[in-house]
Design a protein around this motif. Sequence first.
Motif, PDB file in Angstrom:
ATOM      1  N   SER A  52       1.652   6.519  -7.092  1.00 39.58           N
ATOM      2  CA  SER A  52       0.482   7.161  -7.676  1.00 39.58           C
ATOM      3  C   SER A  52       0.350   8.645  -7.360  1.00 39.58           C
ATOM      4  O   SER A  52      -0.420   9.337  -8.004  1.00 39.58           O
ATOM      5  CB  SER A  52      -0.786   6.442  -7.238  1.00 39.58           C
ATOM      6  OG  SER A  52      -0.982   6.629  -5.851  1.00 39.58           O
ATOM      7  N   LYS A  53       1.085   9.124  -6.384  1.00 41.55           N
ATOM      8  CA  LYS A  53       0.904  10.519  -5.960  1.00 41.55           C
ATOM      9  C   LYS A  53       2.146  11.341  -6.219  1.00 41.55           C
ATOM     10  O   LYS A  53       3.261  10.851  -6.148  1.00 41.55           O
ATOM     11  CB  LYS A  53       0.571  10.572  -4.464  1.00 41.55           C
ATOM     12  CG  LYS A  53      -0.746   9.922  -4.127  1.00 41.55           C
ATOM     13  CD  LYS A  53      -0.997  10.015  -2.644  1.00 41.55           C
ATOM     14  CE  LYS A  53      -2.304   9.331  -2.292  1.00 41.55           C
ATOM     15  NZ  LYS A  53      -2.480   9.224  -0.847  1.00 41.55           N
TER      16      LYS A  53
ATOM     17  N   ASN B  78       1.744  12.772   3.220  1.00 42.47           N
ATOM     18  CA  ASN B  78       0.925  11.865   4.035  1.00 42.47           C
ATOM     19  C   ASN B  78       1.475  10.446   4.017  1.00 42.47           C
ATOM     20  O   ASN B  78       1.390   9.727   5.011  1.00 42.47           O
ATOM     21  CB  ASN B  78      -0.528  11.866   3.563  1.00 42.47           C
ATOM     22  CG  ASN B  78      -1.202  13.200   3.815  1.00 42.47           C
ATOM     23  OD1 ASN B  78      -0.772  13.978   4.664  1.00 42.47           O
ATOM     24  ND2 ASN B  78      -2.260  13.478   3.072  1.00 42.47           N
ATOM     25  N   THR B  79       2.032  10.037   2.892  1.00 43.33           N
ATOM     26  CA  THR B  79       2.595   8.691   2.796  1.00 43.33           C
ATOM     27  C   THR B  79       3.814   8.563   3.695  1.00 43.33           C
ATOM     28  O   THR B  79       3.968   7.570   4.410  1.00 43.33           O
ATOM     29  CB  THR B  79       2.969   8.351   1.344  1.00 43.33           C
ATOM     30  OG1 THR B  79       1.826   8.577   0.518  1.00 43.33           O
ATOM     31  CG2 THR B  79       3.407   6.912   1.210  1.00 43.33           C
TER      32      THR B  79
ATOM     33  N   THR C 184       0.834  -1.214   0.000  1.00 44.16           N
ATOM     34  CA  THR C 184       0.000   0.000   0.000  1.00 44.16           C
ATOM     35  C   THR C 184       0.864   1.257   0.000  1.00 44.16           C
ATOM     36  O   THR C 184       0.531   2.239  -0.655  1.00 44.16           O
ATOM     37  CB  THR C 184      -0.978   0.029   1.204  1.00 44.16           C
ATOM     38  OG1 THR C 184      -0.226  -0.052   2.414  1.00 44.16           O
ATOM     39  CG2 THR C 184      -1.963  -1.112   1.142  1.00 44.16           C
ATOM     40  N   VAL C 185       1.982   1.227   0.732  1.00 47.50           N
ATOM     41  CA  VAL C 185       2.897   2.375   0.750  1.00 47.50           C
ATOM     42  C   VAL C 185       3.504   2.574  -0.637  1.00 47.50           C
ATOM     43  O   VAL C 185       3.528   3.688  -1.165  1.00 47.50           O
ATOM     44  CB  VAL C 185       4.006   2.192   1.820  1.00 47.50           C
ATOM     45  CG1 VAL C 185       5.070   3.265   1.703  1.00 47.50           C
ATOM     46  CG2 VAL C 185       3.402   2.189   3.224  1.00 47.50           C
TER      47      VAL C 185
ATOM     48  N   ASN D 176       3.805  13.380  -1.470  1.00 46.92           N
ATOM     49  CA  ASN D 176       3.791  12.182  -0.644  1.00 46.92           C
ATOM     50  C   ASN D 176       3.928  12.455   0.847  1.00 46.92           C
ATOM     51  O   ASN D 176       4.306  11.569   1.602  1.00 46.92           O
ATOM     52  CB  ASN D 176       4.904  11.240  -1.096  1.00 46.92           C
ATOM     53  CG  ASN D 176       4.626  10.685  -2.472  1.00 46.92           C
ATOM     54  OD1 ASN D 176       3.544  10.176  -2.717  1.00 46.92           O
ATOM     55  ND2 ASN D 176       5.576  10.810  -3.364  1.00 46.92           N
TER      56      ASN D 176
ATOM     57  N   GLU E 107       0.997   4.033  -3.041  1.00 47.47           N
ATOM     58  CA  GLU E 107       0.793   5.473  -2.819  1.00 47.47           C
ATOM     59  C   GLU E 107       1.964   6.282  -3.359  1.00 47.47           C
ATOM     60  O   GLU E 107       1.768   7.330  -3.973  1.00 47.47           O
ATOM     61  CB  GLU E 107       0.610   5.763  -1.330  1.00 47.47           C
ATOM     62  CG  GLU E 107      -0.753   5.388  -0.814  1.00 47.47           C
ATOM     63  CD  GLU E 107      -0.940   5.760   0.650  1.00 47.47           C
ATOM     64  OE1 GLU E 107      -0.316   6.741   1.113  1.00 47.47           O
ATOM     65  OE2 GLU E 107      -1.712   5.067   1.326  1.00 47.47           O
ATOM     66  N   LEU E 108       3.180   5.822  -3.111  1.00 45.26           N
ATOM     67  CA  LEU E 108       4.355   6.555  -3.599  1.00 45.26           C
ATOM     68  C   LEU E 108       4.379   6.603  -5.125  1.00 45.26           C
ATOM     69  O   LEU E 108       4.830   7.577  -5.710  1.00 45.26           O
ATOM     70  CB  LEU E 108       5.642   5.921  -3.070  1.00 45.26           C
ATOM     71  CG  LEU E 108       5.911   6.126  -1.583  1.00 45.26           C
ATOM     72  CD1 LEU E 108       7.130   5.321  -1.149  1.00 45.26           C
ATOM     73  CD2 LEU E 108       6.109   7.599  -1.249  1.00 45.26           C
TER      74      LEU E 108
ATOM     75  N   LYS F 123       2.800   8.206   7.139  1.00 42.35           N
ATOM     76  CA  LYS F 123       2.381   6.820   7.378  1.00 42.35           C
ATOM     77  C   LYS F 123       3.606   5.934   7.638  1.00 42.35           C
ATOM     78  O   LYS F 123       3.578   5.061   8.510  1.00 42.35           O
ATOM     79  CB  LYS F 123       1.613   6.319   6.151  1.00 42.35           C
ATOM     80  CG  LYS F 123       0.746   5.117   6.391  1.00 42.35           C
ATOM     81  CD  LYS F 123       0.002   4.701   5.134  1.00 42.35           C
ATOM     82  CE  LYS F 123      -1.175   5.621   4.874  1.00 42.35           C
ATOM     83  NZ  LYS F 123      -2.003   5.159   3.747  1.00 42.35           N
TER      84      LYS F 123
END
Length: 124
Positions: A27-28, A33-34, A20-21, A31, A24-25, A37
């Motif tokens: 797709s965005k 917020n990632t 999931t991390v 980062n 996110e890295l 996380k």
Amino acid sequence: APEWTEREVRDLITVWGDETVLAELRSKRRNVNTYAKVSKGMKDRGYNRDAQQCRMKIKELRQAYQRTRDANGRSGSEPQTCRFYDELHAILGGAASTNPPMFYDSVSGSSETTEEHFREEEDD
């Protein structure tokens, strides 16, 4: 900030390598917020690293991996490795294939490899 221990770096790689991390890295563009996380994942494992420290360490690991890969891509050079190479290769090297995944930006119509995508994101 205190020096990273080997165990702490291995735990960071584990947190960073979570699907999931990574998704996110990939797709965005932003980062923050990632990385927050990732920092929380490190806190859950008993470490006290903020999002910026995690981001900088991941950047440093990515660069060491890339330098090693580039050096090994040159013919006639002695094979090289870096610390945590195998773990990093599983995340960054597209372990299932020799070609890095491509990203396609439907707005600009451009495409780039995973490495190019991450490299550009670091400059933000």
